[in-house]
Write an enzyme that holds these catalytic residues in place. Structure first.
Site, PDB file in Angstrom:
ATOM      1  N   LYS A  25       0.896  -1.273  -0.076  1.00 61.22           N
ATOM      2  CA  LYS A  25      -0.012   0.128   0.199  1.00 61.22           C
ATOM      3  C   LYS A  25       0.765   1.195   0.049  1.00 61.22           C
ATOM      4  CE  LYS A  25      -4.632   1.138   1.876  1.00 61.22           C
ATOM      5  NZ  LYS A  25      -5.349   0.822   0.844  1.00 61.22           N
ATOM      6  N   CYS A  26       1.151   1.574  -1.191  1.00 59.22           N
ATOM      7  CA  CYS A  26       2.159   2.762  -1.372  1.00 59.22           C
ATOM      8  C   CYS A  26       1.423   3.820  -2.223  1.00 59.22           C
ATOM      9  CB  CYS A  26       3.803   2.277  -1.978  1.00 59.22           C
ATOM     10  SG  CYS A  26       3.575   1.688  -3.483  1.00 59.22           S
TER      11      CYS A  26
END
Ligand SMILES: *Cc1c(COP(=O)(O)O)cnc(C)c1O
Length: 365
Positions: free
Chosen positions: A204-205
């Protein structure tokens, strides 16, 4: 290196917090992501000191050096979870331990210092405790929590940074959709993919989101609400939306969802729905589903419902799908029965109106 997993948080109260009256006005219609609470969490990391200086402090701007690594090489990750107020007045979190684990895994993928999971949970609890009066009492309201971490080292060399800043901010949110979720129309992106094998699709970037925005813009340009991505290798199999996973409900009652394989974000909503569906005797298959199959099944009626799922909107029915030279409708274009039932059950567990038989809900004392 400091291996402590629990730190003592220093607390600095806001000297000029939002007044009760002003807060009441804000909480009557908070929308999403534009109103913020009085405080925030900050924890520092350096290779020499490990995790240190944990603080809950007044929310406000931070100093950013122009050479801070995140501005150049995008070492950044985040999470999204919600705190709820139950009918009996308790404050709860839903599967926050899963967010803690995913945050650590995202950090590892981005070669960042992993935040101990217990410290992540502690930081969430501290902030919610201090700002719990910011949970909107309106129907469907929640306090959206946004933990994030970025490379704060001041250095232009290309390497994993040796300093990071972890922060948590909180934002009261109204019902994502008022009066039940309206169906969305999806745009099938042909030119752009979201994640390739070996890439960062399961982390989750922020970079994944940056890469998705041009496709989202294309979707809007075609009169659609959201983009749906196909796999990067064959440009054929449905993967997910820019920020939500996707599920298909077939005419035999079974559910199909794309399998996790490194290119799809392992959603906690996704995992929870798979568990709930299986317990209800619904056959769930995690298998690849092509855009051609989707088209054919929607047209033959074999596909009854489709929906997107994630923390922010919980479940969003997919009404129509549009691509280059085609368009098809799912069911009658409105929310389906299975979608509604799953939404009510998951939402009820999260809000404390349906019993939690899985140990998913934590009551903050
Ligand atoms: C966060 C996210 C999801 C949904 O995950 P949840 O844990 O259910 O909120 C799905 N896809 C992407 C790309 C995401 O970033």
């Amino acid at each position: 290196m400091n291996t402590t997993t629990n730190l003592d948080f220093e607390f600095e109260a806001h000297t000029n917090p939002v007044s009760d009256a002003d807060r009441a006005v804000l909480l009557a219609n908070p929308g999403f992501g534009k109103v913020f609470t009085d405080h925030m969490v900050v924890i520092k990391y350096s290779v020499e000191k490990g995790w240190h200086d944990a603080k809950v402090q007044p929310r406000g701007p931070i100093q950013v050096d122009p050479a801070m690594a995140v501005l150049h090489y995008a070492q950044e990750i985040f999470e999204g979870l919600k705190a709820y107020r139950t009918p009996d007045g308790a404050v709860t979190l839903f599967r926050a331990d899963e967010n803690a684990r995913r945050f650590r895994e995202s950090a590892e993928r981005m070669a960042m210092a992993p935040l101990p999971e217990e410290l992540f949970l502690q930081s969430i609890r501290e902030l919610v405790k201090i700002d719990e009066k910011w949970i909107p009492e309106i129907e469907g309201g929640s306090l959206y929590l946004r933990p994030f971490m970025f490379a704060s080292e001041v250095f232009l060399g290309v390497k994993p940074a040796s300093e990071y800043l972890y922060m948590v901010i909180a934002s009261p949110a109204g019902a994502y959709f008022k009066g039940g979720a309206p169906s969305v129309t999806l745009w099938v992106s042909e030119h752009y993919t979201r994640a390739a094998p070996g890439g960062t699709g399961a982390a989750k970037c922020g970079g994944n989101y940056a890469a998705s925005l041009v496709a989202q813009k294309e979707a809007i340009g075609h009169g659609c609400d959201q983009v749906v991505f196909l796999d990067a290798v064959e440009n054929r199999y449905v993967e997910e939306l820019g920020g939500m996973n996707v599920m298909f409900v077939m005419d035999d009652g079974s559910i199909i969802t794309p399998p996790l394989g490194g290119t799809i974000l392992p959603g906690i909503t996704r995992a929870s729905l798979l568990t709930l569906a299986r317990e209800q005797g619904i056959e769930v298959r995690e298998e690849r589903y092509s855009i051609d199959q989707w088209k054919a099944d929607a047209q033959s009626g074999k596909l009854r419902e489709a929906f997107a799922c994630g923390t922010a909107a919980v479940l969003t029915p997919i009404g129509q799908v549009r691509g280059n030279g085609y368009e098809f409708m799912i069911g009658n274009g409105g929310p389906g029965i299975v979608t509604e039932k799953l939404r009510a059950e998951l939402g009820g567990i999260q809000r404390g109106t349906v019993p939690d038989t899985h140990g998913w809900v934590e009551r903050l004392g």
